[in-house]
Every structure is written in structure tokens, then in C-alpha cells.
Motif scaffolding. Structure first.
Motif, PDB file in Angstrom:
ATOM      1  N   ARG A   1       2.213 -16.181  11.218  1.00 44.40           N
ATOM      2  CA  ARG A   1       2.415 -15.441  12.511  1.00 44.40           C
ATOM      3  C   ARG A   1       3.745 -15.832  13.288  1.00 44.40           C
ATOM      4  O   ARG A   1       4.417 -14.579  13.571  1.00 44.40           O
ATOM      5  N   ASP A   2       4.331 -17.070  13.022  1.00 43.16           N
ATOM      6  CA  ASP A   2       5.617 -16.794  13.212  1.00 43.16           C
ATOM      7  C   ASP A   2       6.721 -16.290  12.487  1.00 43.16           C
ATOM      8  O   ASP A   2       7.727 -15.957  12.835  1.00 43.16           O
TER       9      ASP A   2
ATOM     10  N   ASN B   1      -0.879 -19.922  11.981  1.00 49.98           N
ATOM     11  CA  ASN B   1       0.141 -19.817  12.859  1.00 49.98           C
ATOM     12  C   ASN B   1       1.450 -19.602  12.251  1.00 49.98           C
ATOM     13  O   ASN B   1       2.317 -19.254  12.611  1.00 49.98           O
TER      14      ASN B   1
ATOM     15  N   ASN C   1       3.896 -24.184  13.148  1.00 43.09           N
ATOM     16  CA  ASN C   1       4.079 -23.020  13.896  1.00 43.09           C
ATOM     17  C   ASN C   1       5.560 -22.247  14.222  1.00 43.09           C
ATOM     18  O   ASN C   1       5.751 -21.315  14.994  1.00 43.09           O
ATOM     19  N   ARG C   2       6.537 -23.073  13.782  1.00 39.45           N
ATOM     20  CA  ARG C   2       7.769 -22.567  14.028  1.00 39.45           C
ATOM     21  C   ARG C   2       8.647 -22.329  12.338  1.00 39.45           C
ATOM     22  O   ARG C   2       9.638 -22.281  12.403  1.00 39.45           O
TER      23      ARG C   2
END
Length: 280
Positions: A169-170, A166, A110-111
Motif C-alpha cells: 500500500r505504501d 500495508n 507501513n513506511r
């Protein structure tokens, strides 16, 4: 036949999404990372090196279409029919020489966007506004898992939203754009996910994140090498022929069809070539 437009040298940044650490090896969420590692290894590319400036491991390898045809044989497009192969011989491919930049973010899924943004800026990538257009501008392709696709099915997507993934998304958030391509690699989904009675809600004690962070089943691991070889073959088509042809190819076949085609007996020496070698 007239020769098609070609671009002497283009760049592709291919990002394999996944979580770092031994704990997440061979988990469904790491299939993008696994596919990129296999692609580089299969093409004799250098090992990935940790680069703190881009928050990840990276490698660069130059692919030359003619050299790969000699060393690995015809790509999936030329194997479809003698007519397609004759066209390639006469017209060539749009991107005969490609610098493939591979990136494995060392951040958690997610990063991932921070790593992608840092790499694009550090290497001065100038991304296309439309990944489907054939021109000399740089491209970004993100390899990611997808629970809505059966295991062994792959689909390219030229742009769009994150679809609940995710990592994607990031990336969208950090580079402030949805205009980059993805290769979605199917990991299947638990039976309850598509059950209308559950309406996508997990039964008590079951969660979707536990599924995607879980290890592949033994029967899936048995087919893992075939899936890695298949995704590498798709990436080879993408690198030299562009997203349009790679998308059409992925939409018309899957890992099972690829395995079936590879298992066909080779014609004996002196026998006439088959008119068509379809992948289905």
C-alpha cells in the motif's frame, strides 16, 4: 529455430518487505525480506550494506545465465522437459545478463514506500508501463507475504491494488503507481480467517496482525529452507526469462512439488535421459 530477441543488459530492483530489528526475525510478515536475503546469498552476491540515502540496506549483483547454468545446473524451465531445454539452447533467453538490485527497507513495513522511491530516484530507474512486456526497460518486483495463499505457495502478480498488505500500500502511494510486479509468498492463515461463521472476523482475543507478526510454527520452520530455495529458483526464472514465464511456472507448481522433483534419484551414468521431468 530462430533466435529470440535478447537484451544485453537489463536492471531489476527486487524489494524484500519486512520489519527491521531482531524482534521481527523469522516472523510471517518478514518472509519477503527472508526470501531476498536467501536469493542473494545463494547466488554469491555481496552482503547488503546500509545506505542512509535510500532508508535501507542494498546490494547489486550481476547474474549471467550461462554462468548460472554451469554452476547451479538447469533452471526450473529447462528441468520441465528436454524439449524446453533444447529450445533454450537454440534460442537463448530474453535477458542473458541482468543487474539485480536488492533493497531491504530499514523502515517499518507501513513506511516501505519511502525507501523504494528513494532508491528508484537515486539510481535513475525507468520503470516499464507494463511488467509483462518484454523490453529493455527497468523493472520493480516486490516480495511480500500473503495470508490468502497456503504456506509454500507463491504467485506473481503483474500489477494492481495492495490487497490489504500495508507495505505494498505504501509503495503504491509513494511511487504513485500500481504498475509494478509482486511475488506473493504464502504464509497460510489462521483457521478462523476462512471460517464462514466468523465472516473473516477474529474470535475474541485473536487478531490478524498478531498472526502475521508471529513466529512461524516449528513444522513450518522445518520446511523454511525448502521454501527459500524454491523462491530463489522462481526469482532466477523471473530474472532471465521475464514475468510471463515466471508467472506460468509459479501457477503450475509449489514448494511441495519442487521438493518432490528435487528428491528424484538422478539417472545413472550412461542411461538415456528421461523424456520429461515434470514438476508436479
Amino acid at each position: 529455430m530462430a533466435a529470440r530477441d535478447t537484451f544485453p543488459l537489463v536492471r531489476r530492483l527486487v524489494v524484500g518487505l519486512g520489519n527491521p530489528g531482531e524482534k521481527f526475525q523469522n516472523t510471517r510478515h518478514n518472509i519477503g525480506k527472508m526470501a531476498l536475503q536467501h536469493f542473494f546469498a545463494a547466488h554469491g552476491a555481496p552482503h547488503f550494506l546500509d545506505v542512509k540515502a535510500v532508508h535501507g540496506e542494498s546490494a547489486v549483483h550481476q547474474l549471467r545465465f550461462d554462468e548460472l547454468q554451469t554452476r547451479l545446473g538447469d533452471d526450473l524451465i529447462d528441468r520441465m522437459s528436454e524439449r524446453r531445454k533444447a529450445r533454450t539452447v537454440a534460442e537463448g533467453v530474453p535477458y542473458p545478463v541482468v543487474d539485480v538490485h536488492g533493497l531491504l527497507p530499514s523502515t517499518y513495513m507501513n513506511r516501505s514506500g519511502m525507501s523504494v522511491k528513494s532508491y528508484l530516484n537515486t539510481h535513475h530507474f525507468r520503470l516499464k508501463n507494463n511488467a509483462l512486456v518484454i523490453n529493455k526497460h527497468d523493472e520493480l518486483l516486490v516480495l511480500t507475504d500473503d495470508i490468502t495463499l497456503p504456506f509454500g505457495t507463491c504467485r506473481f502478480k503483474p500489477k494492481g491494488g495492495h490487497g490489504g498488505q500495508n507495505g505494498v500500500r505504501d509503495v503504491i502511494k509513494c511511487i504513485a503507481s500500481e504498475k509494478f510486479a509482486r511475488l506473493k509468498i504464502g504464509i497460510g492463515c489462521p483457521s478462523w480467517f476462512l471460517d464462514p461463521a466468523n465472516r473473516g472476523n477474529p474470535p475474541p482475543g485473536l487478531q490478524l496482525d498478531k498472526y502475521v507478526l508471529g513466529k512461524f510454527q516449528p513444522h513450518e520452520m522445518d520446511d523454511m529452507r525448502a521454501l527459500m530455495v524454491y523462491t530463489s529458483a522462481l526469482l532466477r526464472v523471473y530474472a532471465h526469462r521475464g514475468l510471463n514465464e515466471a508467472t506460468a511456472l509459479a501457477n503450475s507448481t509449489d514448494m511441495k512439488a519442487y521438493k518432490k522433483d528435487k528428491s528424484k534419484p538422478k539417472p545413472k551414468a550412461g542411461s538415456p535421459p528421461a523424456k520429461k521431468q515434470r514438476l508436479e
